[in-house]
Design a protein around this motif. Structure first.
Motif, PDB file in Angstrom:
ATOM      1  N   GLN A   1       0.824  -1.211   0.000  1.00  0.00           N
ATOM      2  CA  GLN A   1       0.000   0.000   0.000  1.00  0.00           C
ATOM      3  C   GLN A   1       0.859   1.262   0.000  1.00  0.00           C
ATOM      4  N   ILE A   2       2.020   1.177   0.669  1.00  0.00           N
ATOM      5  CA  ILE A   2       2.936   2.316   0.640  1.00  0.00           C
ATOM      6  C   ILE A   2       3.445   2.535  -0.782  1.00  0.00           C
ATOM      7  N   ALA A   3       3.838   1.428  -1.441  1.00  0.00           N
ATOM      8  CA  ALA A   3       4.305   1.525  -2.820  1.00  0.00           C
ATOM      9  C   ALA A   3       3.255   2.188  -3.704  1.00  0.00           C
TER      10      ALA A   3
ATOM     11  N   LYS B   1      11.978  -6.954   9.937  1.00  0.00           N
ATOM     12  CA  LYS B   1      13.240  -6.638   9.270  1.00  0.00           C
ATOM     13  C   LYS B   1      13.058  -6.543   7.753  1.00  0.00           C
ATOM     14  N   GLU B   2      12.287  -7.500   7.211  1.00  0.00           N
ATOM     15  CA  GLU B   2      12.022  -7.426   5.771  1.00  0.00           C
ATOM     16  C   GLU B   2      11.255  -6.157   5.410  1.00  0.00           C
ATOM     17  N   ILE B   3      10.355  -5.769   6.331  1.00  0.00           N
ATOM     18  CA  ILE B   3       9.597  -4.539   6.104  1.00  0.00           C
ATOM     19  C   ILE B   3      10.526  -3.333   6.059  1.00  0.00           C
ATOM     20  N   MET B   4      11.515  -3.292   6.956  1.00  0.00           N
ATOM     21  CA  MET B   4      12.480  -2.186   6.978  1.00  0.00           C
ATOM     22  C   MET B   4      13.245  -2.108   5.652  1.00  0.00           C
ATOM     23  N   THR B   5      13.721  -3.272   5.185  1.00  0.00           N
ATOM     24  CA  THR B   5      14.455  -3.313   3.911  1.00  0.00           C
ATOM     25  C   THR B   5      13.571  -2.824   2.767  1.00  0.00           C
TER      26      THR B   5
ATOM     27  N   LEU C   1      11.000  -0.784   3.044  1.00  0.00           N
ATOM     28  CA  LEU C   1      10.756   0.658   3.189  1.00  0.00           C
ATOM     29  C   LEU C   1      11.961   1.474   2.742  1.00  0.00           C
ATOM     30  N   GLU C   2      13.173   0.987   3.084  1.00  0.00           N
ATOM     31  CA  GLU C   2      14.381   1.708   2.672  1.00  0.00           C
ATOM     32  C   GLU C   2      14.550   1.723   1.161  1.00  0.00           C
ATOM     33  N   ALA C   3      14.270   0.560   0.544  1.00  0.00           N
ATOM     34  CA  ALA C   3      14.379   0.473  -0.916  1.00  0.00           C
ATOM     35  C   ALA C   3      13.362   1.405  -1.580  1.00  0.00           C
ATOM     36  N   GLU C   4      12.112   1.400  -1.052  1.00  0.00           N
ATOM     37  CA  GLU C   4      11.080   2.298  -1.577  1.00  0.00           C
ATOM     38  C   GLU C   4      11.503   3.751  -1.430  1.00  0.00           C
ATOM     39  N   ASN C   5      12.081   4.060  -0.263  1.00  0.00           N
ATOM     40  CA  ASN C   5      12.485   5.429   0.036  1.00  0.00           C
ATOM     41  C   ASN C   5      13.550   5.930  -0.936  1.00  0.00           C
ATOM     42  N   SER C   6      14.568   5.072  -1.217  1.00  0.00           N
ATOM     43  CA  SER C   6      15.629   5.544  -2.110  1.00  0.00           C
ATOM     44  C   SER C   6      15.123   5.582  -3.560  1.00  0.00           C
ATOM     45  N   LYS C   7      14.228   4.633  -3.916  1.00  0.00           N
ATOM     46  CA  LYS C   7      13.622   4.678  -5.256  1.00  0.00           C
ATOM     47  C   LYS C   7      12.829   5.977  -5.422  1.00  0.00           C
ATOM     48  N   GLN C   8      12.107   6.336  -4.352  1.00  0.00           N
ATOM     49  CA  GLN C   8      11.303   7.552  -4.351  1.00  0.00           C
ATOM     50  C   GLN C   8      12.191   8.796  -4.521  1.00  0.00           C
ATOM     51  N   LYS C   9      13.349   8.813  -3.828  1.00  0.00           N
ATOM     52  CA  LYS C   9      14.257   9.962  -3.938  1.00  0.00           C
ATOM     53  C   LYS C   9      14.796  10.110  -5.353  1.00  0.00           C
ATOM     54  N   VAL C  10      15.156   8.966  -5.972  1.00  0.00           N
ATOM     55  CA  VAL C  10      15.664   9.002  -7.348  1.00  0.00           C
ATOM     56  C   VAL C  10      14.579   9.556  -8.278  1.00  0.00           C
ATOM     57  N   GLN C  11      13.346   9.060  -8.120  1.00  0.00           N
ATOM     58  CA  GLN C  11      12.260   9.540  -8.983  1.00  0.00           C
ATOM     59  C   GLN C  11      11.990  11.030  -8.793  1.00  0.00           C
TER      60      GLN C  11
END
Lengths: 70, 70, 70, 70, 70, 70
Positions: free
Chosen positions: A1-3, E1-5, E7-17
């Motif tokens: 949902q965040i995505a 832990k998987e959720i953190m990974t 979220l971090e991946a989403e966050n950096s993808k979001q910054k690039v976009q």
């Protein structure tokens, strides 16, 4: 949902930026006439530009990542 | 439930007001080139009306154009 | 209280946008002289423009809402 | 209570710094037209001082003008 | 832990976009002066590539310059 | 830790604003050549401008605070 929320944010940002740029490039004061042909071409040009910039930026990030800069 | 309805109404009212701020900022720059007095001329008022309507036309056309790309 | 915070946010946004626009239209580098008369007229023109844009935008929303577009 | 005081002080310091960023961004564009060396000329420095002071004058005048409309 | 990974991946993808949005907005204004058709000319595409690369060069140089001031 | 996050936000804002201004003043379309000398001088000029603006703004705040305006 965040995505999904991020995807929505991205499309909103894209729509806003294209609207601003194509309004600026196609329509001029006193804004009496619509310029639909120009807006369509401008949209196509903007999407192609987005892809060019995206490829160039990702290439720089990968290059910096390979060379150990980041 | 009443609180939710209130919050949603406030939220959409807020969005409309923020859009009015954005459009006024943009169209004032283009339609009011010089400050000679405190009134709007007929020409300036017509330009402001055209400006916001053409901007919204452009916005709708961009959204439709992007949808047709999918 | 939420409605009040939004009202404050709106007034702040309005003050900021008017200041930026009227500074840009009335004062020029090297900014040696105050231009209070121009600023007062610019404020009056901006408020009138805000009302014109607001009416035009709300009319568009209502029209789209009536025709079932949104 | 000490934490509240600390947070409030940080918050107002932060606001001042963000305003300095905004003013520098705006006045640098207008007062430093070309880059010939790394120093500021007397003329550029005077222009920067005038720019921020005239902007603040304009801001105060707009706030007072809006208050008198109520 | 998987959720953190995730979220971090989403966050950096979001910054690039978001950076791609910013660069496209900036470089499109400069490299695509007029809308004659929907394609990018070789010259426009080269300009867009140069624009994002020179902007990133400038960004890196500024960061290094600020670090050397400390 | 809050103070530290604000400091990071401030440096990020500073880097972004300097990059944008110095890119705009030093590099022009088609962006074929790097302009490292100009960027270095521009960075120095920007930091000096930041200090001038900061002093002038703080002086105004203190003056308003002494005269009981705020």
């Amino acid at each position: 949902q965040i995505a999904q929320e991020l995807a929505v944010a991205n499309v909103t940002e894209l729509v806003n930026k294209i609207t601003e740029n194509c309004f600026e490039k196609c329509l001029t004061s006193p804004y009496a006439n619509a310029q639909e042909g120009c807006v369509d071409q401008c949209l196509a040009k903007y999407m192609r530009s987005w892809n060019v910039i995206s490829k160039a930026y990702v290439a720089r990030i990968q290059q910096a990542s390979t060379s150990g800069e980041i | 439930k009443e609180i939710m309805t209130f919050l949603e109404a406030e939220n959409s009212k807020q969005k409309v007001q923020m859009s009015v701020h954005q459009f006024t900022n943009m169209c004032f720059k283009q339609c009011v080139p010089a400050i000679n007095n405190g009134d709007l001329s007929t020409h300036e008022e017509q330009c402001l009306n055209n400006c916001v309507n053409r901007f919204l036309d452009t916005n709708i056309r961009i959204v439709k154009g992007l949808q047709s790309l999918q």
